[in-house]
Design a protein around this motif. Structure first.
Motif, mmCIF file in Angstrom:
data_model
loop_
_atom_site.group_PDB
_atom_site.id
_atom_site.type_symbol
_atom_site.label_atom_id
_atom_site.label_comp_id
_atom_site.label_asym_id
_atom_site.label_seq_id
_atom_site.Cartn_x
_atom_site.Cartn_y
_atom_site.Cartn_z
ATOM 1 N N GLY A 1 11.356 13.284 -0.076
ATOM 2 C CA GLY A 1 10.981 12.747 1.641
ATOM 3 C C GLY A 1 9.477 12.349 1.507
ATOM 4 N N ARG A 2 8.856 13.366 0.649
ATOM 5 C CA ARG A 2 7.519 12.779 0.731
ATOM 6 C C ARG A 2 6.852 11.906 0.555
ATOM 7 N NH1 ARG A 2 8.048 19.036 0.640
ATOM 8 N NH2 ARG A 2 6.322 19.852 2.296
ATOM 9 N N VAL A 3 6.234 10.969 1.110
ATOM 10 C CA VAL A 3 5.676 9.911 0.377
ATOM 11 C C VAL A 3 4.320 9.756 -0.137
ATOM 12 C CG1 VAL A 3 5.681 7.042 0.272
ATOM 13 C CG2 VAL A 3 7.391 8.737 1.784
ATOM 14 N N MET A 4 3.760 10.381 0.848
ATOM 15 C CA MET A 4 2.306 10.134 0.486
ATOM 16 C C MET A 4 1.462 11.768 1.980
ATOM 17 S SD MET A 4 1.284 6.186 1.162
ATOM 18 C CE MET A 4 -0.754 6.436 2.178
ATOM 19 N N GLY B 1 0.649 -0.737 0.073
ATOM 20 C CA GLY B 1 -0.385 -0.594 0.089
ATOM 21 C C GLY B 1 0.972 1.615 -0.083
ATOM 22 N N ILE B 2 2.295 1.769 -0.123
ATOM 23 C CA ILE B 2 2.922 2.507 0.473
ATOM 24 C C ILE B 2 3.720 2.926 -0.940
ATOM 25 C CG2 ILE B 2 4.833 3.587 1.503
ATOM 26 C CD1 ILE B 2 2.146 3.188 3.236
ATOM 27 N N PRO B 3 3.310 3.492 -1.790
ATOM 28 C CA PRO B 3 4.364 3.612 -2.834
ATOM 29 C C PRO B 3 5.529 3.253 -3.192
ATOM 30 C CG PRO B 3 2.584 5.599 -3.084
ATOM 31 C CD PRO B 3 2.976 4.438 -1.276
ATOM 32 N N ALA C 1 9.439 9.527 4.463
ATOM 33 C CA ALA C 1 10.716 8.929 4.436
ATOM 34 C C ALA C 1 11.920 9.613 4.294
ATOM 35 C CB ALA C 1 10.909 7.976 2.407
ATOM 36 N N VAL C 2 13.169 8.526 4.864
ATOM 37 C CA VAL C 2 14.729 9.211 5.280
ATOM 38 C C VAL C 2 15.143 8.599 5.434
ATOM 39 C CG1 VAL C 2 14.590 8.802 8.054
ATOM 40 C CG2 VAL C 2 15.541 11.112 7.034
ATOM 41 N N ALA D 1 8.502 4.885 -3.236
ATOM 42 C CA ALA D 1 9.032 6.508 -3.964
ATOM 43 C C ALA D 1 8.556 7.547 -3.130
ATOM 44 C CB ALA D 1 7.870 6.228 -5.008
ATOM 45 N N ASN D 2 9.544 8.214 -3.789
ATOM 46 C CA ASN D 2 9.000 9.626 -2.671
ATOM 47 C C ASN D 2 9.343 11.114 -3.133
ATOM 48 O OD1 ASN D 2 11.388 10.836 -1.497
ATOM 49 N ND2 ASN D 2 12.265 8.783 -1.700
#
Ligand code: NAP
Length: 433
Positions: free
Chosen positions: A334-337, A319-321, A342-343, A330-331
């Motif tokens: 750092g912004r994923v959704m 469920g996470i890109p 993510a870091v 995928a980000n």
């Protein structure tokens, strides 16, 4: 109040916590969730046990961990004990600092043979990671092949070559120290599919190979470009290549182990009868883009052990890109959704040093600040605690970890900082009742 959950207590996780503390002061509650009962991720189980000065950075994370607004929530597994959706519902921001614990697969025939192992497992074995403590690598020799020309390949070659005395002051776990002293290698081959100018080894780490008690690095001078060409390299890379030049110029040393740099050498198959016996290698040449191209010339290197050190991947979360090609989430910086970030290696892939994660952590804290404002009145900690309690999850706190650490220090052999517990059960059992 802002409620932030960070998944993963390695360098990326703790630097992000530190950055959030600095950004929001008393107006933040940060929970650092880890599936292991012990913190610090790659510092504990990735950084080589004979590199204690690098491991010392965990003292800095400790200073963050013992403050009132940051908590360690250990022994809690995302996907088993709770879902990412639940966390996003409870916290204003959820940060994936899960690193890249899986090996990039070595996609050549024979890579599934016993005796072939990825560096995640091999490094985890000598560092006492519970997932890999039972590895039992094939150390009977006489050949080992280490695939890759990065710092992890250097770590692996050095650990295979060191004497017991050279592990003095390290926290290599006893099971690995004992096994390695029984190893029977006379040749450790470092396979680089490209050339000396393309290595990904840093100078200090490469220089260490030249100072080993029972092993000598061997470089064929014919592989080195003209010395004038080094001028085009950036300074760090030039220093590394200078080490290779020194190795090539050395008189043959009467040491029992040879660490052979085999450049322009691409593994194409691994062969053996039920276990590794040899690696088939194809000679390469670089094309105009600098990529390695096979020349058709092949040869065999005898080996009982093959360790592939060709990089890592972040495990996906349903469920996470996810960027499958890059092996990370995928980000967009750092912004994923919405609500999810993510870091560290989970953001940018497995590159850079421990310190690279600090600016990463600070950059993500800025984005979180811009996105969440004063916070949305979510439950945060009390909500997490209620959820975990309702599921009977045995949470390990930072205070519990300090008890585990005290027991590890007490169990250390002479001169070693600690003897790590290598199973989750033993870690949990080391807490005071
Ligand atoms: P890395 O630096 O990316 O090196 C990977 C190596 O594997 C490269 O030489 C690469 O060659 C080679 N490779 C990739 N795919 C291959 C294939 N299919 N066949 C043959 N060779 C292949 O990765 P790493 O060594 O895992 O290190 C990860 C990160 O951790 C790096 O940033 C590293 O500096 C850091 N680290 C630092 C330390 C330290 O500072 N002491 C210690 C350990 C790790 P190409 O260049 O041709 O792709």
């Amino acid at each position: 109040m802002r409620h932030i959950a960070i998944i993963g207590s390695g360098p990326a996780g703790y630097y992000t916590a530190e950055a959030c503390q600095k950004a929001f002061g008393a107006e933040v509650r940060v929970d650092i969730i880890d599936r292991l009962p012990v913190p610090f991720g790659l510092i504990r189980t990735g950084v080589a046990p004979d590199h204690q000065s690098i491991k010392g950075v965990s003292r800095r994370y400790e200073a963050v961990a013992v403050t009132d607004n940051v908590r360690f929530v250990g022994n809690v597994t995302l996907g088993k004990d709770l879902s990412i959706e639940e966390l996003i519902g409870l916290y204003d921001a959820v940060v994936l600092a899960t690193g890249a614990p899986n090996d990039r697969p070595l996609e050549i025939p024979g890579s599934e043979l016993p005796g072939v192992t990825g560096s995640a497992a091999f490094v985890g074995w000598y560092n006492g990671h519970p997932d890999h403590a039972a590895l039992a690598p094939a150390l009977d020799g006489p050949g080992a092949v280490v695939i890759g020309n990065g710092n992890v390949a250097l770590d692996v070659a050095r650990i295979l070559a060191k004497t017991e005395a050279e592990f003095g002051g390290s926290d290599i776990v006893n099971h690995a120290l004992t096994a390695l002293q029984g190893a029977r290698f006379d040749t450790i081959t470092l396979l680089g599919r490209r050339g000396p100018h393309q290595i990904a080894m840093t100078p200090k780490e490469l220089g260490e190979l030249g100072e080993l008690a029972r092993a000598a690095p061997i470089v064929d001078a014919a592989d080195l470009p003209q010395v004038e060409e080094d001028a085009a390299l950036e300074p760090g890379q030039r220093k590394s290549v200078t080490h290779l030049r020194h190795f090539a110029a050395r008189e043959a040393e009467a040491k029992p182990i040879r660490i052979v740099f085999d450049f322009f050498a691409m593994p194409v198959a691994i062969e053996g009868d039920g276990k590794v016996e040899r690696v088939i290698v194809e000679r390469t040449a670089l094309d105009e883009s600098g990529a390695a191209r096979g020349t058709g010339e092949t040869y065999a290197i005898p080996a009982s052990l093959v360790v592939s050190c060709i990089g890592y991947r972040t495990p996906p979360i349903p469920g996470i890109p996810y960027d499958d090609r890059a092996g990370r989430f995928a980000n967009d910086e750092g912004r994923v959704m919405p609500g999810l970030y993510a870091v560290g290696w989970a953001r940018r892939g497995p590159t850079g040093t421990i310190g690279t994660n600090r600016p990463d952590g600070f950059a993500i804290a800025e984005k979180i600040a811009a996105d969440i404002g004063e916070g949305a009145g979510k439950q945060g900690r009390p909500g997490l605690d209620a959820l975990l309690q309702s599921r009977g999850v045995e949470v390990v706190t930072f205070r519990d970890w300090q008890q585990i650490e005290t027991a590890e220090i007490a169990a250390a052999r002479d001169g070693s900082p600690r003897e790590k517990f290598t199973s989750v059960e033993a870690m949990l059992g080391a807490r005071n009742p």
